[in-house]
Design a protein around this motif. Structure first.
Motif, PDB file in Angstrom:
ATOM      1  N   THR A  78     -24.803 -21.185  52.161  1.00  0.00           N
ATOM      2  CA  THR A  78     -24.169 -21.878  53.317  1.00  0.00           C
ATOM      3  C   THR A  78     -23.283 -20.854  54.334  1.00  0.00           C
ATOM      4  OG1 THR A  78     -24.244 -23.923  52.434  1.00  0.00           O
ATOM      5  CG2 THR A  78     -22.770 -23.601  54.342  1.00  0.00           C
ATOM      6  N   LEU A  79     -22.838 -20.095  53.213  1.00  0.00           N
ATOM      7  CA  LEU A  79     -21.734 -18.844  53.803  1.00  0.00           C
ATOM      8  C   LEU A  79     -22.744 -17.802  54.596  1.00  0.00           C
ATOM      9  CD1 LEU A  79     -19.302 -17.540  54.379  1.00  0.00           C
ATOM     10  CD2 LEU A  79     -19.398 -16.590  52.051  1.00  0.00           C
ATOM     11  N   ARG A  80     -23.916 -17.564  53.810  1.00  0.00           N
ATOM     12  CA  ARG A  80     -24.818 -16.478  54.322  1.00  0.00           C
ATOM     13  C   ARG A  80     -25.488 -16.958  55.787  1.00  0.00           C
ATOM     14  NH1 ARG A  80     -27.873 -16.687  50.309  1.00  0.00           N
ATOM     15  NH2 ARG A  80     -27.068 -14.688  49.246  1.00  0.00           N
ATOM     16  N   GLU A  81     -25.784 -18.185  55.895  1.00  0.00           N
ATOM     17  CA  GLU A  81     -26.275 -18.864  57.088  1.00  0.00           C
ATOM     18  C   GLU A  81     -25.345 -18.634  58.246  1.00  0.00           C
ATOM     19  OE1 GLU A  81     -27.857 -22.566  55.676  1.00  0.00           O
ATOM     20  OE2 GLU A  81     -29.525 -21.737  54.388  1.00  0.00           O
ATOM     21  N   ASN A  82     -24.056 -19.008  57.968  1.00  0.00           N
ATOM     22  CA  ASN A  82     -22.883 -19.223  59.060  1.00  0.00           C
ATOM     23  C   ASN A  82     -22.276 -18.102  59.136  1.00  0.00           C
ATOM     24  OD1 ASN A  82     -23.450 -22.027  59.744  1.00  0.00           O
ATOM     25  ND2 ASN A  82     -23.476 -22.161  57.387  1.00  0.00           N
ATOM     26  N   GLN A  83     -22.242 -16.806  58.390  1.00  0.00           N
ATOM     27  CA  GLN A  83     -21.555 -15.905  58.532  1.00  0.00           C
ATOM     28  C   GLN A  83     -21.193 -15.353  59.964  1.00  0.00           C
ATOM     29  OE1 GLN A  83     -22.400 -12.108  56.553  1.00  0.00           O
ATOM     30  NE2 GLN A  83     -24.587 -12.688  56.252  1.00  0.00           N
ATOM     31  N   GLU A  84     -22.153 -15.140  60.700  1.00  0.00           N
ATOM     32  CA  GLU A  84     -22.032 -14.643  62.070  1.00  0.00           C
ATOM     33  C   GLU A  84     -21.336 -15.426  62.992  1.00  0.00           C
ATOM     34  OE1 GLU A  84     -25.717 -13.499  63.501  1.00  0.00           O
ATOM     35  OE2 GLU A  84     -26.056 -11.769  62.226  1.00  0.00           O
ATOM     36  N   ALA A  85     -21.423 -16.718  62.995  1.00  0.00           N
ATOM     37  CA  ALA A  85     -20.800 -17.712  63.809  1.00  0.00           C
ATOM     38  C   ALA A  85     -19.339 -17.840  63.155  1.00  0.00           C
ATOM     39  CB  ALA A  85     -21.479 -19.128  63.063  1.00  0.00           C
ATOM     40  N   LEU A  86     -18.935 -17.738  61.975  1.00  0.00           N
ATOM     41  CA  LEU A  86     -17.778 -17.835  61.430  1.00  0.00           C
ATOM     42  C   LEU A  86     -17.014 -16.439  61.871  1.00  0.00           C
ATOM     43  CD1 LEU A  86     -18.368 -18.945  57.901  1.00  0.00           C
ATOM     44  CD2 LEU A  86     -17.002 -20.335  59.667  1.00  0.00           C
ATOM     45  N   LEU A  87     -17.369 -15.260  61.871  1.00  0.00           N
ATOM     46  CA  LEU A  87     -17.062 -14.018  62.524  1.00  0.00           C
ATOM     47  C   LEU A  87     -16.722 -14.293  63.926  1.00  0.00           C
ATOM     48  CD1 LEU A  87     -18.731 -11.441  60.141  1.00  0.00           C
ATOM     49  CD2 LEU A  87     -16.403 -12.352  60.056  1.00  0.00           C
ATOM     50  N   ALA A  88     -17.607 -14.704  64.637  1.00  0.00           N
ATOM     51  CA  ALA A  88     -17.426 -14.712  66.163  1.00  0.00           C
ATOM     52  C   ALA A  88     -16.282 -15.884  66.261  1.00  0.00           C
ATOM     53  CB  ALA A  88     -18.806 -15.366  66.674  1.00  0.00           C
ATOM     54  N   PHE A  89     -16.258 -16.820  65.689  1.00  0.00           N
ATOM     55  CA  PHE A  89     -15.032 -17.912  66.162  1.00  0.00           C
ATOM     56  C   PHE A  89     -13.922 -17.271  65.397  1.00  0.00           C
ATOM     57  CE2 PHE A  89     -12.443 -21.581  64.770  1.00  0.00           C
ATOM     58  CZ  PHE A  89     -12.668 -22.337  66.046  1.00  0.00           C
ATOM     59  N   ARG A  90     -13.750 -16.334  64.600  1.00  0.00           N
ATOM     60  CA  ARG A  90     -12.299 -15.694  64.085  1.00  0.00           C
ATOM     61  C   ARG A  90     -11.996 -14.898  65.260  1.00  0.00           C
ATOM     62  NH1 ARG A  90     -13.110 -11.054  60.214  1.00  0.00           N
ATOM     63  NH2 ARG A  90     -14.054 -10.318  62.194  1.00  0.00           N
ATOM     64  N   ASP A  91     -12.894 -14.168  66.010  1.00  0.00           N
ATOM     65  CA  ASP A  91     -12.775 -13.251  66.900  1.00  0.00           C
ATOM     66  C   ASP A  91     -12.130 -13.988  68.153  1.00  0.00           C
ATOM     67  OD1 ASP A  91     -13.308 -11.336  65.196  1.00  0.00           O
ATOM     68  OD2 ASP A  91     -15.501 -11.058  65.951  1.00  0.00           O
ATOM     69  N   GLN A  92     -12.557 -15.184  68.421  1.00  0.00           N
ATOM     70  CA  GLN A  92     -12.161 -15.978  69.474  1.00  0.00           C
ATOM     71  C   GLN A  92     -11.114 -16.902  69.161  1.00  0.00           C
ATOM     72  OE1 GLN A  92     -15.796 -18.225  70.612  1.00  0.00           O
ATOM     73  NE2 GLN A  92     -16.891 -16.617  71.031  1.00  0.00           N
ATOM     74  N   ASN A  93     -10.805 -17.259  68.034  1.00  0.00           N
ATOM     75  CA  ASN A  93      -9.494 -18.244  67.518  1.00  0.00           C
ATOM     76  C   ASN A  93      -9.296 -17.900  66.154  1.00  0.00           C
ATOM     77  OD1 ASN A  93      -7.756 -20.239  67.436  1.00  0.00           O
ATOM     78  ND2 ASN A  93      -9.281 -21.973  68.263  1.00  0.00           N
ATOM     79  N   TYR A  94      -8.542 -17.015  66.044  1.00  0.00           N
ATOM     80  CA  TYR A  94      -8.196 -16.537  64.643  1.00  0.00           C
ATOM     81  C   TYR A  94      -7.258 -17.798  64.009  1.00  0.00           C
ATOM     82  CZ  TYR A  94      -6.482 -13.754  60.879  1.00  0.00           C
ATOM     83  OH  TYR A  94      -6.182 -13.217  59.524  1.00  0.00           O
ATOM     84  N   LEU A  95      -6.173 -18.178  64.841  1.00  0.00           N
ATOM     85  CA  LEU A  95      -5.366 -19.120  64.328  1.00  0.00           C
ATOM     86  C   LEU A  95      -5.930 -20.648  63.844  1.00  0.00           C
ATOM     87  CD1 LEU A  95      -2.387 -19.981  63.570  1.00  0.00           C
ATOM     88  CD2 LEU A  95      -2.082 -20.800  65.846  1.00  0.00           C
ATOM     89  N   GLY A  96      -6.708 -20.819  64.909  1.00  0.00           N
ATOM     90  CA  GLY A  96      -7.590 -22.175  64.548  1.00  0.00           C
ATOM     91  C   GLY A  96      -8.446 -22.145  63.422  1.00  0.00           C
ATOM     92  N   LEU A  97      -9.140 -20.952  63.205  1.00  0.00           N
ATOM     93  CA  LEU A  97      -9.983 -20.945  62.010  1.00  0.00           C
ATOM     94  C   LEU A  97      -9.034 -20.654  60.748  1.00  0.00           C
ATOM     95  CD1 LEU A  97     -12.734 -20.640  60.928  1.00  0.00           C
ATOM     96  CD2 LEU A  97     -12.706 -18.068  61.172  1.00  0.00           C
ATOM     97  N   ALA A  98      -8.023 -20.190  60.790  1.00  0.00           N
ATOM     98  CA  ALA A  98      -7.203 -20.012  59.799  1.00  0.00           C
ATOM     99  C   ALA A  98      -6.409 -21.308  59.244  1.00  0.00           C
ATOM    100  CB  ALA A  98      -6.049 -18.974  59.878  1.00  0.00           C
TER     101      ALA A  98
END
Length: 242
Positions: free
Chosen positions: A39-59
């Protein structure tokens, strides 16, 4: 004429623990395929992109999910620890991992304490013989035993959360020994997670056996020795006084 307040049925205090155990069983049977490295492998790019846009929200979302996983003893805690390192780096990832795991452990501790913990602790206090002696020995070495439960990797995390509640350990003692005791393992798993992106890109799974390498397990065993030393000293003093 005043009415006497009705007492709540005794089974109500067991509801939090019953709910946790029920969700834990259902989760272990149904979520294993979702909270995984695939699951992490399939979603790693989306997670990294979301982190760059909304670090606090993802945290915040990461912490909330991690707390739920630990509190309900769901599969995927190791994956979450590695994900913390992968998304937030060693320093921030370690802080988020340890904070989330401590909160989740506290939830299951309190649920057990409100339910079976109070009943079992009262029965142990009223008992005599070996059980009472074991309770007294635990009280004398409470901090050392709690640290050992956290430092020794072979003890399942949910067991280390339940046992202290069932034998009457104070919540504050449980809380701070948990927060400090899981730091070594938390750093190791987060450290592995820092480089998880490259591993997943090669189609491989992170090697969690790294924790058993001598240069990793050695310092942890050293901390275990320091934790158990007070128990040995007290035992030797007790034999000398006897």
């Amino acid at each position: 004429m005043t009415e006497t307040p009705r007492k709540r049925p005794g089974w109500l205090r067991h509801l939090p623990l019953m709910a946790i155990l029920t969700v834990a069983v259902i989760g272990s049977l149904t979520l294993g395929d979702y909270l995984s490295f695939d699951t992490l492998r399939e979603n790693q790019e989306a997670l990294l992109a979301f982190r760059d846009q909304n670090y606090l929200g993802l945290a915040l979302g990461f912490c909330a999910l991690y707390v739920v996983i630990v509190a309900f003893s769901l599969p995927g805690a190791a994956v979450m620890s590695l994900t913390g390192g992968f998304l937030f780096g060693l320093a921030a990832g370690t802080v988020l991992n340890i904070t989330s795991a401590t909160i989740g452990a506290s939830v299951i501790f309190l649920a057990a304490r409100l339910g079976l913990g109070e009943t079992l602790s009262a029965r142990i206090d009223a008992s005599e013989g070996r059980i009472q002696k074991l309770k007294e020995a635990l009280k004398q070495n409470e901090v050392s035993v709690l640290f050992l439960l956290r430092l020794v990797p072979v003890v399942p995390f949910f067991v280390a959360n339940l046992l202290p509640a069932l034998v009457g350990v104070r919540f504050w003692t449980f809380f701070w020994t948990t927060a400090l005791g899981i730091i070594p393992g938390g750093i190791v798993y987060t450290w592995i997670g820092v480089g998880v992106g490259e591993v997943l890109a090669r189609g491989e799974d992170p090697d969690l056996s790294l924790i058993w390498e001598p240069y990793v397990i050695g310092p942890i065993l050293g901390l275990c020795a320091l934790a158990i030393l007070p128990i040995i000293i007290r035992a030797l003093r007790g034999n000398q006084e006897a």
